[in-house]
Design a protein around this motif. Structure first.
Motif, PDB file in Angstrom:
ATOM      1  N   PHE A 344      15.223   6.802   6.075  1.00  0.00           N
ATOM      2  CA  PHE A 344      13.831   6.801   5.625  1.00  0.00           C
ATOM      3  C   PHE A 344      13.790   6.281   4.204  1.00  0.00           C
ATOM      4  O   PHE A 344      14.483   6.800   3.320  1.00  0.00           O
ATOM      5  N   ALA A 345      12.987   5.240   3.960  1.00  0.00           N
ATOM      6  CA  ALA A 345      12.931   4.593   2.652  1.00  0.00           C
ATOM      7  C   ALA A 345      11.603   4.860   1.957  1.00  0.00           C
ATOM      8  O   ALA A 345      10.589   5.144   2.608  1.00  0.00           O
ATOM      9  N   LEU A 346      11.620   4.759   0.648  1.00  0.00           N
ATOM     10  CA  LEU A 346      10.415   4.848  -0.169  1.00  0.00           C
ATOM     11  C   LEU A 346      10.156   3.480  -0.802  1.00  0.00           C
ATOM     12  O   LEU A 346      11.085   2.835  -1.285  1.00  0.00           O
ATOM     13  N   VAL A 347       8.894   3.063  -0.795  1.00  0.00           N
ATOM     14  CA  VAL A 347       8.498   1.794  -1.414  1.00  0.00           C
ATOM     15  C   VAL A 347       7.508   2.110  -2.525  1.00  0.00           C
ATOM     16  O   VAL A 347       6.448   2.702  -2.271  1.00  0.00           O
ATOM     17  N   GLY A 348       7.854   1.747  -3.736  1.00  0.00           N
ATOM     18  CA  GLY A 348       6.997   2.047  -4.880  1.00  0.00           C
ATOM     19  C   GLY A 348       5.644   1.369  -4.786  1.00  0.00           C
ATOM     20  O   GLY A 348       5.556   0.189  -4.428  1.00  0.00           O
ATOM     21  N   CYS A 349       4.583   2.114  -5.096  1.00  0.00           N
ATOM     22  CA  CYS A 349       3.233   1.540  -5.093  1.00  0.00           C
ATOM     23  C   CYS A 349       2.461   1.951  -6.335  1.00  0.00           C
ATOM     24  O   CYS A 349       1.249   1.799  -6.405  1.00  0.00           O
ATOM     25  N   GLY A 350       3.165   2.499  -7.336  1.00  0.00           N
ATOM     26  CA  GLY A 350       2.520   2.940  -8.556  1.00  0.00           C
ATOM     27  C   GLY A 350       2.382   1.800  -9.559  1.00  0.00           C
ATOM     28  O   GLY A 350       3.351   1.093  -9.837  1.00  0.00           O
TER      29      GLY A 350
END
Length: 389
Positions: A344-350
């Motif tokens: 499970f990956a996280l993609v930055g959107c900040g």
């Protein structure tokens, strides 16, 4: 890889338009009927076969020209019962008290766009890509329902993404091992003996019992669990008393437990029961604990996580890969990895310049839409390279 990157650019405007449409029409858990139909419409146009799940959700499959393994890509579709506080966006939620405050509108748009891109390279695929559009993640019931409806049957590997406002746009993370914590819910009912507020000696005050419990329960974390094994015990709600001059006979509290170890989870549950019962007994009352298991911890497969890290570096540059510390947030992706390997990956959107740095579940939460390109490409590259490696 270059071909998929080009295709993602080709569909950039469509990603944004689809996401904004979903943002304007948020739907809560197991109520994602419109969203399901919107996804189905695009899959029909792409001639990608699918089946609808009950009560909402879709499982689609793209079969490559050559035989091989099956990789599943998962996204979810549900919104939250939160009032949108952002005023200056043209795609503000049209549903009062509902908003996509966790980015699931972006997830659905990213996965659907990845399906478009993979469709165009179908002749090069060795195996099958399964697209799981999951409902009801926010109450941790959707993945369980999808698994029960054969979402992972025959799947060799599963990959999921979550946009993350606490990471800058242009970055991504997929750590080896623990990623998200378990998320359990507990409630405790304290029983005393009510009476007149002027005569406390004739009563057993449930308000005192519940207050003492709340003040002491953090000792479960500080004194009964391994300090190297993180755990959070939060009391989020209390309901006690009926009137200013009445000694409370009943009190009820609700809370959550987050941890990364099932052994720790079991230990905390037993401690909560003991603390509640003994606190009530000390004041002359009784207490009853109800403990409901939620999601289990998300633990990324080492080989898969390292594979995802290489994809991030190869496609977006070394600086794009960050090692995000595990979060005690809950995530029902764990129900999929109970049955097959995956990560499970996280993609930055900040992006503070676009005011998208607000925390998830906040009324001002929003997504830097440029970040969705990374999500689409990561979905597509993971599936293509997994099947063809």
């Amino acid at each position: 890889m270059k071909e998929l990157k080009t295709l993602v650019q080709k569909y950039k405007a469509e990603i944004i338009d689809f996401r904004r449409d979903l943002h304007q029409h948020p739907e809560l858990q197991f109520e994602e009927f419109r969203t399901t139909e919107k996804v189905a419409e695009v899959l029909d146009q792409l001639e990608i076969p699918y089946r609808k799940t009950e009560p909402t959700g879709i499982i689609a499959e793209l079969v490559g020209a050559n035989p091989g393994k099956t990789v599943a890509l998962r996204a979810y579709m549900d919104a939250l019962p939160v009032q949108e506080l952002t005023e200056d966006i043209p795609y503000k939620s049209l549903e009062d008290g509902k908003i996509h405050a966790c980015g699931h509108d972006a997830h659905t748009a990213m996965l659907l766009t990845a399906a478009k891109a993979l469709k165009e390279v179908q002749a090069q695929l060795k195996g099958t890509v399964r697209f799981i559009f999951q409902p009801s993640e926010e109450n941790a019931q959707g993945a369980k329902a999808m698994v029960a409806q054969d979402a992972v049957d025959g799947v060799d590997d599963v990959f999921g993404i979550h946009v993350w406002s606490q990471m800058l746009s242009g970055t991504a993370s997929c750590v080896v091992g623990s990623s998200f914590a378990s998320a359990d819910i507990f409630s405790i009912d304290f029983k005393g003996r009510g009476g007149h507020g002027a005569m406390p000696d004739a009563c057993v005050d449930a308000a005192v019992m519940v207050s003492a419990f709340v003040m002491n329960v953090q000792s479960v974390v500080s004194r009964e669990t391994n300090p190297l094994d993180p755990v959070v015990v939060t009391v989020g709600k209390m309901d006690v008393g009926t009137r200013f001059n009445v000694i409370a006979e009943n009190a009820r509290l609700e809370g959550t437990v987050r941890c990364f170890s099932l052994e720790t989870r079991d230990r905390v549950e037993k401690a909560l029961k003991r603390y509640a019962e003994q606190t009530a007994l000390m004041y002359g009352g009784t207490a009853t604990l109800e403990y409901n298991y939620g999601t289990v911890p998300v633990v990324n497969d080492e080989e898969d996580a390292l594979f995802a890290q290489e994809l991030i570096k190869e496609n977006f540059g070394e600086a794009a890969l960050i090692q995000k510390s595990p979060t005690t947030g809950g995530e029902d992706f764990s129900y999929f990895t109970e049955h097959t390997s995956g990560c499970f990956a996280l993609v930055g959107c900040g992006n503070p310049e676009k005011d998208t740095q607000w925390a998830h579940h906040h009324g001002r939460f929003n997504v830097d839409e440029d970040a969705m390109e990374i999500g689409v490409e990561l979905y597509g590259q993971y599936a293509f390279e997994y099947l063809n490696k």
